[in-house]
Scaffold this motif. Sequence first.
Motif, PDB file in Angstrom:
ATOM      1  N   LYS A  27       0.839  -1.192   0.000  1.00  0.00           N
ATOM      2  CA  LYS A  27       0.000   0.000   0.000  1.00  0.00           C
ATOM      3  C   LYS A  27       0.880   1.251   0.000  1.00  0.00           C
ATOM      4  N   PRO A  28       0.392   2.340  -0.589  1.00  0.00           N
ATOM      5  CA  PRO A  28       1.173   3.595  -0.571  1.00  0.00           C
ATOM      6  C   PRO A  28       1.558   4.034   0.834  1.00  0.00           C
ATOM      7  N   THR A  29       0.736   3.679   1.824  1.00  0.00           N
ATOM      8  CA  THR A  29       1.038   4.064   3.208  1.00  0.00           C
ATOM      9  C   THR A  29       2.267   3.331   3.747  1.00  0.00           C
ATOM     10  N   GLU A  30       2.658   2.236   3.077  1.00  0.00           N
ATOM     11  CA  GLU A  30       3.819   1.472   3.509  1.00  0.00           C
ATOM     12  C   GLU A  30       5.111   1.968   2.857  1.00  0.00           C
ATOM     13  N   TRP A  31       4.985   2.848   1.855  1.00  0.00           N
ATOM     14  CA  TRP A  31       6.155   3.369   1.168  1.00  0.00           C
ATOM     15  C   TRP A  31       6.943   4.303   2.082  1.00  0.00           C
ATOM     16  N   LYS A  32       8.252   4.195   2.006  1.00  0.00           N
ATOM     17  CA  LYS A  32       9.137   5.050   2.780  1.00  0.00           C
ATOM     18  C   LYS A  32      10.200   5.665   1.849  1.00  0.00           C
ATOM     19  N   PRO A  33      10.806   6.768   2.259  1.00  0.00           N
ATOM     20  CA  PRO A  33      11.820   7.391   1.404  1.00  0.00           C
ATOM     21  C   PRO A  33      13.106   6.581   1.294  1.00  0.00           C
ATOM     22  N   GLU A  34      13.318   5.653   2.220  1.00  0.00           N
ATOM     23  CA  GLU A  34      14.510   4.813   2.153  1.00  0.00           C
ATOM     24  C   GLU A  34      14.213   3.475   2.799  1.00  0.00           C
ATOM     25  N   GLY A  35      15.124   2.541   2.597  1.00  0.00           N
ATOM     26  CA  GLY A  35      14.928   1.192   3.114  1.00  0.00           C
ATOM     27  C   GLY A  35      15.240   0.176   2.029  1.00  0.00           C
ATOM     28  N   ILE A  36      14.481  -0.905   1.994  1.00  0.00           N
ATOM     29  CA  ILE A  36      14.653  -1.936   0.964  1.00  0.00           C
ATOM     30  C   ILE A  36      13.736  -1.618  -0.207  1.00  0.00           C
ATOM     31  N   PRO A  37      14.239  -1.698  -1.446  1.00  0.00           N
ATOM     32  CA  PRO A  37      13.413  -1.361  -2.610  1.00  0.00           C
ATOM     33  C   PRO A  37      12.211  -2.292  -2.761  1.00  0.00           C
ATOM     34  N   ILE A  38      11.116  -1.735  -3.241  1.00  0.00           N
ATOM     35  CA  ILE A  38       9.930  -2.503  -3.623  1.00  0.00           C
ATOM     36  C   ILE A  38       9.908  -2.534  -5.152  1.00  0.00           C
ATOM     37  N   VAL A  39       9.988  -3.717  -5.715  1.00  0.00           N
ATOM     38  CA  VAL A  39      10.120  -3.844  -7.160  1.00  0.00           C
ATOM     39  C   VAL A  39       8.747  -3.901  -7.809  1.00  0.00           C
ATOM     40  N   ARG A  40       8.457  -2.889  -8.631  1.00  0.00           N
ATOM     41  CA  ARG A  40       7.234  -2.841  -9.424  1.00  0.00           C
ATOM     42  C   ARG A  40       7.575  -3.133 -10.879  1.00  0.00           C
ATOM     43  N   ILE A  41       6.551  -3.283 -11.716  1.00  0.00           N
ATOM     44  CA  ILE A  41       6.782  -3.631 -13.119  1.00  0.00           C
ATOM     45  C   ILE A  41       7.653  -2.593 -13.807  1.00  0.00           C
ATOM     46  N   GLN A  42       7.436  -1.290 -13.500  1.00  0.00           N
ATOM     47  CA  GLN A  42       8.232  -0.254 -14.152  1.00  0.00           C
ATOM     48  C   GLN A  42       9.703  -0.351 -13.793  1.00  0.00           C
ATOM     49  N   ASN A  43      10.024  -0.963 -12.654  1.00  0.00           N
ATOM     50  CA  ASN A  43      11.430  -1.143 -12.285  1.00  0.00           C
ATOM     51  C   ASN A  43      12.080  -2.273 -13.081  1.00  0.00           C
ATOM     52  N   LEU A  44      11.252  -3.090 -13.710  1.00  0.00           N
ATOM     53  CA  LEU A  44      11.764  -4.183 -14.532  1.00  0.00           C
ATOM     54  C   LEU A  44      11.968  -3.750 -15.970  1.00  0.00           C
ATOM     55  N   ASN A  45      10.995  -3.010 -16.524  1.00  0.00           N
ATOM     56  CA  ASN A  45      11.104  -2.640 -17.945  1.00  0.00           C
ATOM     57  C   ASN A  45      11.721  -1.266 -18.173  1.00  0.00           C
ATOM     58  N   ASN A  46      12.077  -0.571 -17.079  1.00  0.00           N
ATOM     59  CA  ASN A  46      12.736   0.720 -17.196  1.00  0.00           C
ATOM     60  C   ASN A  46      13.735   0.870 -16.055  1.00  0.00           C
ATOM     61  N   LEU A  47      15.012   0.733 -16.361  1.00  0.00           N
ATOM     62  CA  LEU A  47      16.043   0.768 -15.318  1.00  0.00           C
ATOM     63  C   LEU A  47      16.163   2.140 -14.665  1.00  0.00           C
ATOM     64  N   ASN A  48      15.587   3.170 -15.279  1.00  0.00           N
ATOM     65  CA  ASN A  48      15.653   4.516 -14.709  1.00  0.00           C
ATOM     66  C   ASN A  48      14.438   4.845 -13.841  1.00  0.00           C
ATOM     67  N   ALA A  49      13.464   3.942 -13.784  1.00  0.00           N
ATOM     68  CA  ALA A  49      12.266   4.203 -12.983  1.00  0.00           C
ATOM     69  C   ALA A  49      12.622   4.224 -11.500  1.00  0.00           C
ATOM     70  N   PRO A  50      12.122   5.199 -10.742  1.00  0.00           N
ATOM     71  CA  PRO A  50      12.454   5.281  -9.317  1.00  0.00           C
ATOM     72  C   PRO A  50      11.794   4.154  -8.520  1.00  0.00           C
ATOM     73  N   PHE A  51      12.421   3.773  -7.441  1.00  0.00           N
ATOM     74  CA  PHE A  51      11.882   2.753  -6.547  1.00  0.00           C
ATOM     75  C   PHE A  51      11.013   3.398  -5.465  1.00  0.00           C
ATOM     76  N   ASN A  52      10.058   2.637  -4.978  1.00  0.00           N
ATOM     77  CA  ASN A  52       9.478   2.886  -3.664  1.00  0.00           C
ATOM     78  C   ASN A  52      10.268   2.019  -2.681  1.00  0.00           C
ATOM     79  N   TYR A  53      10.283   2.428  -1.407  1.00  0.00           N
ATOM     80  CA  TYR A  53      11.053   1.700  -0.406  1.00  0.00           C
ATOM     81  C   TYR A  53      10.179   1.372   0.795  1.00  0.00           C
ATOM     82  N   THR A  54      10.657   0.440   1.591  1.00  0.00           N
ATOM     83  CA  THR A  54      10.014   0.131   2.865  1.00  0.00           C
ATOM     84  C   THR A  54      11.083  -0.264   3.875  1.00  0.00           C
ATOM     85  N   ASP A  55      10.833   0.064   5.156  1.00  0.00           N
ATOM     86  CA  ASP A  55      11.748  -0.365   6.216  1.00  0.00           C
ATOM     87  C   ASP A  55      11.123  -1.450   7.086  1.00  0.00           C
ATOM     88  N   GLU A  56       9.977  -1.993   6.607  1.00  0.00           N
ATOM     89  CA  GLU A  56       9.299  -3.075   7.334  1.00  0.00           C
ATOM     90  C   GLU A  56       9.855  -4.432   6.897  1.00  0.00           C
TER      91      GLU A  56
END
Length: 442
Positions: A27-56
């Motif tokens: 959920k967007p509420t779980e996104w954090k500015p830093e931590g472990i990356p959350i891999v979405r489809i755009q992170n697979l087909n576009n290496l320049n796409a920014p990551f969302n992160y989580t520290d949970e």
Amino acid sequence: MNKTLPKGWVTSKLKHLGQYLNGRAFKPTEWKPEGIPIVRIQNLNNLNAPFNYTDETYEEKYSIENGDLLMAWSASLGVYFWERGYAWLNQHIFKVLYNEKIVTKRFLYYCLLVSIDDFYGKTHGTGMVHITKPIFENHEVSLPPLPEQERIVAKLDKLFAQHEKIKAALNRIPQLLKTFRQQVLTQAVTGKLTAQWREGKDLEKWKTPTLKDVCFNFKYGSSSKSEEVGKVAVLRMGNLQNGRLDLSDLKYSNSKAEIEKYTLLPGDVLFNRTNSPELVGKTSIYKGEIPAIYAGYLIKIENNKSVLNSDYLNFYMNTHRVKVWCNEVKTDGVSQSNINAQKLAGLEIPLPPLEEQQEIVRRVESLFAKADAIEARYLTLKAKIDSLPQSILHKAFKGELVPQLPTDGDAKDLLAEIMALKKISKGGSKTDELPNEIKIKS
């Protein structure tokens, strides 16, 4: 799928080759500015796409590491090897765990890759298409014996590496052509293109007037709403491309008054006065391709054709020099920049005699025609190169890519493993999980 299998091959459903674990619905509420990356489809087909992160911390089944095989099953379907460190996997992506008794990881990768077109034919939805897990798992692929799988993979790896080198070389061509055209325009408006042609001729010297000195008017276009169908096309900013008109996406006008007021004549030059900062100032020439008027975001430059050739004007307006000028004089808004008619009228233009302008236009058009021919060949070749991977894959899965060897054995042995899977699953195992008796690797 081709039902005529090579000798020793069998057919298998994907669900018998491995296990497919969907990512977590973060959920967007779980996104954090830093931590472990959350891999979405755009992170697979576009290496320049920014990551969302989580520290949970979450269940380990949602984690991925380098070398993991991933399958995006929604929106943009694709198969990938993950090589960017420890991360969490978002929903709409399967982590693929393969059955090493039946299939190698890279062969399964190619199985999924060759199936992409078939998957698209089975997708659901209109906006964000997706393939359901039951349809995905019941998709059938051709399976050779393990030794042949390894040889096929080795051959495919080599061919795909060569393909990437060819693509990289081809991808340089558009920029090379763009640079070439810009160099031609620069030489054209600085006198270098016609330096030898001028020798021995009694010509007037080049002048540097402003556009208002050699043009009659700078007219804004129609502000009326255009229509999907009509009598006369309305040229808009999107129709101005690289100095020429792109007529692939047109709107129309049925207003007699608008048509009379804004009708274009061959040789009229259109200037894009409002756009994003990098696109404001686009200029193209109208040559009477179709009956047309022009929209309000454009300015029609009515040049004095007795002293200023329309094509020469258009070529000059597309030089790097003018792009720099546009960037310097534009007025920046919230999301768009603007150059009004008054500023446009003050633009200086290097002006040779009309006879030399005509020679410049002839030479530029000749050089551009050669560049266009190269570009046409490039596009034809690119289309063939882009379709090559699927052609190679289909050849591989017909058993035509590598020779079969007597020592390969028979994939019926794999079929026995598959039948054992079926028997065990009928005994109560869930369809989306492989039994413990079958060894699974990530």
